[in-house]
Motif scaffolding. Structure first.
Motif, PDB file in Angstrom:
ATOM      1  N   TYR A   1      35.586  27.217  46.523  1.00 44.71           N
ATOM      2  CA  TYR A   1      35.992  26.505  45.352  1.00 44.71           C
ATOM      3  C   TYR A   1      36.691  27.429  44.353  1.00 44.71           C
ATOM      4  CZ  TYR A   1      32.290  23.128  46.603  1.00 44.71           C
ATOM      5  OH  TYR A   1      31.729  22.255  47.370  1.00 44.71           O
TER       6      TYR A   1
ATOM      7  N   CYS B   1      36.474  29.284  39.634  1.00 41.49           N
ATOM      8  CA  CYS B   1      35.155  28.208  39.270  1.00 41.49           C
ATOM      9  C   CYS B   1      33.721  28.843  39.721  1.00 41.49           C
ATOM     10  CB  CYS B   1      35.450  27.280  40.763  1.00 41.49           C
ATOM     11  SG  CYS B   1      33.976  26.047  40.729  1.00 41.49           S
TER      12      CYS B   1
ATOM     13  N   PRO C   1      30.098  21.641  41.432  1.00 43.24           N
ATOM     14  CA  PRO C   1      31.271  22.651  41.072  1.00 43.24           C
ATOM     15  C   PRO C   1      32.056  22.175  39.837  1.00 43.24           C
ATOM     16  CG  PRO C   1      31.247  21.944  43.435  1.00 43.24           C
ATOM     17  CD  PRO C   1      30.277  20.978  42.574  1.00 43.24           C
TER      18      PRO C   1
ATOM     19  N   GLN D   1      33.323  18.426  43.816  1.00 42.52           N
ATOM     20  CA  GLN D   1      34.675  18.740  44.164  1.00 42.52           C
ATOM     21  C   GLN D   1      34.764  18.796  45.610  1.00 42.52           C
ATOM     22  OE1 GLN D   1      36.082  21.758  41.857  1.00 42.52           O
ATOM     23  NE2 GLN D   1      37.682  22.610  43.327  1.00 42.52           N
TER      24      GLN D   1
ATOM     25  N   PRO E   1      35.947  20.837  48.809  1.00 40.91           N
ATOM     26  CA  PRO E   1      35.995  22.304  48.857  1.00 40.91           C
ATOM     27  C   PRO E   1      37.204  22.523  49.737  1.00 40.91           C
ATOM     28  CG  PRO E   1      34.600  21.484  50.766  1.00 40.91           C
ATOM     29  CD  PRO E   1      34.687  20.160  49.798  1.00 40.91           C
TER      30      PRO E   1
ATOM     31  N   GLY F   1      40.879  27.545  43.824  1.00 41.68           N
ATOM     32  CA  GLY F   1      40.327  26.234  44.775  1.00 41.68           C
ATOM     33  C   GLY F   1      41.535  25.434  45.097  1.00 41.68           C
TER      34      GLY F   1
ATOM     35  N   THR G   1      31.125  17.990  50.508  1.00 45.61           N
ATOM     36  CA  THR G   1      30.930  18.228  49.285  1.00 45.61           C
ATOM     37  C   THR G   1      29.481  18.337  48.869  1.00 45.61           C
ATOM     38  OG1 THR G   1      30.809  15.785  49.073  1.00 45.61           O
ATOM     39  CG2 THR G   1      32.960  16.704  48.372  1.00 45.61           C
TER      40      THR G   1
ATOM     41  N   LEU H   1      27.428  23.522  44.255  1.00 45.37           N
ATOM     42  CA  LEU H   1      28.215  25.013  44.478  1.00 45.37           C
ATOM     43  C   LEU H   1      27.682  25.723  45.365  1.00 45.37           C
ATOM     44  CD1 LEU H   1      30.535  26.066  43.195  1.00 45.37           C
ATOM     45  CD2 LEU H   1      29.141  27.312  41.695  1.00 45.37           C
TER      46      LEU H   1
END
Lengths: 367, 342
Positions: A86, A90, A136, A188, A190, A203, A234, A237
């Motif tokens: 990411y 981030c 994320p 988000q 990756p 990212g 996804t 995080l």
């Protein structure tokens, strides 16, 4: 090199000593900052205490190293992969916010107000957990709120050794209650492939996509296991790169910081119960391998459920505790509208852990 | 790789101290001169019939006297002495000699000697602390359960120290003069680890005089720092029951970055950390040689329910002190257990 290091160390040690005598000789300064100094000093230097009762030699392992081991494992387990997937920008601001709010504001204020002797290292672990199980794209202030709630909750209960439930998970639960939409959106995509400087910094473009478990709930589509294992799907995080979490988790078990019984029983029971439901009730259920590799299960099994204070003390109880966790996880994933159940399972079993412990003791030492 | 293999078994059901804290003694034996009054050797022969004699040639603590100092590569000679003692004083008894399973030459020699005798049996043992305490050694060899602190003579079992056998042989059978005892001294407070020949009756001060490092604070322990006693008064005289002396450096000052140099800090009286609450890490019940859960006693004690500790098999505890040793929260578990017992 060694000599210069030693010289610096001696000077450092002497200056700390003089600060200590200064603080102790001024009662007013001592009242405000004495506890804070003791706390910071405790992180840098060893204690003066010597053994007064037999045995007179003690093992070098202490709670600081114990927590340090978890910190190292978490760093390599999720921080490093998350930076790859990411981007630096981030991950790192989230960590900074979490630590500043959790440790340097809430904990330090607590040390001054409650006049605790020390900042517990457990707080660092909690703060390192907070960004890991949030999406994320979550706003930074949410992480701050989460870290604040967790550390405050932890300190109210009394810190390491008093926790009834895992404080980080409690913070996450509060966030889920207060900001329900924010913690389940912003997953988000990756970054995958050979990293460039730009990708490591920022990212990929913020394309969001539902997590594998949500996708399964909606369409019944199963994401490829390989992408789940290596983190190309996804998710929150810290929970996507399962392979690194497994490796660091096994390292923790080898160091005997995490009890191997918990991940083994947790993952094993999730697999068994999922297979059972899959065989009986068919395709509508989540397949067992997909259960193992999706969501926060690996992260939860190796890092959250193994938090020693919130599990039972007895070893037999640990098996029961983790099998219970596995059962609740599978039931929530299969039969409820909520896609992920690891958090609820661990929190619930943390509470059930107390009666499990007393029943096990009654059975074991029955006369 | 070898290092890793070592650590694997070190902390499982007892502590392999010989691997965790290896101590090397210098080869030569030094005689300590002392002109004051000395104790003479005497052995209280039991008035009950002795059925089993257990001789422990496998010290499990690194600071204990190594067997080579007693045997001097003449194992049959020592066993002959044992036979003489047996035929003279305990004629109907069976002798059990316990040796370290790693010392293969010693095991072979003893086995060869044993093949001609039927009164002797050889047992091998892993040198893991505290397997040589009376409770565990009797359990492993004879399969009998005895309570902690119970006198083994009541069951007809006599535990003999190798040096005592030499003493009985020299003094009662050969009628020679026997007034010295081998005492190993070791620890971080000394310049060198040595084996000394001491006359019981000599003050501790006199023994340590020339060996202690200059300019440091130190504390002296008899019979090892794990379950021994501290010597408060250095003029105390040692007697025939003292097995060894350990001198540890007193580290009562703060040292920066203790986690970066773990190995240097070992083997001092430092607590190596600060007192915390129990974190349920299960280290104590992993290491406990008799399968107890020491943290339970601590929970009872802090709640003020000392009497409840007895519910959790407290009487089985052999007070080896390993739970206090390993505890990462530095709880005084041994102290708590003794409080609960009283």
């Amino acid at each position: 090199m060694k000599k210069t290091f030693k010289n610096i160390e001696t000077i450092f040690n002497k200056s700390l000593n003089s600060i200590e005598t200064f603080i102790q000789s001024h009662p007013k300064v001592n009242f405000l900052f004495g506890a804070l100094f003791e706390a910071a000093d405790g992180l840098i230097r060893s204690t003066k205490d010597t053994a007064k009762n037999p045995p007179f030699i003690r093992s070098s392992m202490d709670v600081k190293q114990y927590m340090g081991g978890i910190l190292v494992a978490l760093f390599f387990g999720w921080v490093v992969p998350a930076i790859y997937f990411y981007g630096f920008m981030c991950v790192v601001p989230k960590l900074i916010v979490s630590f500043v709010v959790g440790v340097f504001i809430v904990d330090v204020l607590w040390v001054i107000l409650a006049r605790e002797e020390r900042i517990n290292e457990g707080g660092f672990v909690t703060c390192l957990f907070i960004p890991a199980f949030l999406p994320p794209q979550v706003p930074l202030w949410l992480i701050g709120v989460g870290a604040g709630i967790s550390i405050l909750f932890r300190n109210i209960l009394g810190g390491v050794g008093h926790n009834l439930v895992n404080p980080a998970l409690f913070g996450r639960l509060m966030l889920t209650i207060c900001f329900p939409t924010m913690v389940v959106s912003g997953w988000q995509e990756p970054f995958t492939g050979i990293p460039t400087i730009e990708s490591l910094m920022y990212g990929v473009d913020a394309v969001t996509h539902a997590t594998p478990l949500i996708v399964f709930k909606e369409t019944g589509e199963v994401t490829s296991y390989l992408s789940l294992l290596f983190g190309a799907s996804t998710g929150s995080l810290g929970e996507t790169c399962r392979i690194s979490l497994i490796i660091t988790g096994i390292w923790l078990c080898k160091k005997r910081i995490a009890n191997w019984r918990i991940p083994v029983a947790y993952l094993g029971s999730v697999f068994l119960f999922a297979a059972l439901f899959y065989l009986i009730l068919g395709k509508a259920m989540v397949p067992p391998m997909f259960q193992l590799l999706s969501g926060g299960l690996i992260f939860g099994a190796f890092f959250m459920a193994t938090d020693p204070i919130t599990t039972t003390y007895s070893q037999t109880g640990k098996w029961i505790f983790s099998i219970g966790c596995g059962f609740i996880t599978v039931v929530i994933r299969n039969f409820s509208p909520i896609p992920e159940g690891v958090m609820y399972a661990i929190l619930f079993m943390n509470l059930i852990g107390v009666p499990i412990q007393s029943i096990i003791l009654k059975l074991k030492y029955r006369t | 790789m070898i290092e890793k293999k070592k650590n694997k078994k070190v902390y499982k059901k007892g502590l392999n101290l010989l691997e965790a804290y290896p101590i090397k003694f210098s080869e030569s034996v030094v005689f300590v001169k002392y002109d004051g009054p000395v104790d003479n050797f005497s052995f209280p022969f039991p008035d009950k019939k002795v059925e089993h004699i257990i001789v422990n040639l496998c010290p499990t603590e690194p600071w204990a006297l190594p067997t080579r100092a007693i045997l001097k590569n003449e194992t049959p000679d020592f066993l002959n002495k044992l036979e003489a003692v047996r035929t003279e004083y305990f004629p109907d008894s069976h002798c059990h000699v316990v040796v370290n399973h790693q010392e293969s030459s010693l095991v072979n020699e003893a086995e060869r000697y044993k093949s001609q005798k039927d009164w002797l049996s050889i047992h091998t043992m892993e040198p893991v602390y505290p397997y040589d305490t009376p409770v565990l050694i009797v359990k492993n060899i004879l399969g009998l359960d005895i309570a902690f602190g119970q006198n083994t003579i009541e069951l007809g079992i006599l535990l003999l120290d190798p040096q005592t056998i030499t003493g009985i042989f020299e003094y009662y059978i050969q009628k020679n003069e026997f007034n010295t005892r081998l005492i190993p001294i070791s620890g971080t407070g000394l310049n060198e680890n040595k084996i000394l020949k001491v006359r019981p009756g000599t003050p501790v001060e006199r023994i340590l005089e020339t060996h202690v490092k200059a300019g440091i604070k130190y504390r002296v322990f008899l019979d090892g720092p794990l379950n021994g006693t501290e010597v408060e008064d250095l003029t105390q005289k040692i007697d025939w029951s003292v097995k060894n002396i350990v001198v540890l450096e007193e580290r009562d000052y703060k040292t920066p970055f203790p986690y970066l140099k773990v190995n240097k800090l070992l083997f001092t009286t430092s607590l190596m950390g600060e007192l915390r609450r129990c974190v349920y890490c299960n280290f104590c019940d992993d290491i406990c040689p008799v399968n107890l859960e020491p943290a339970l006693y601590w929970h009872c004690y802090t709640r003020g329910e000392k009497h409840k500790a007895r519910l959790y098999a407290l009487e089985k505890c052999i007070e080896c002190g390993l739970c206090s040793f390993i505890c990462p929260s530095k709880l005084e578990l041994l102290h708590v257990i003794r409080e609960c017992k009283s």
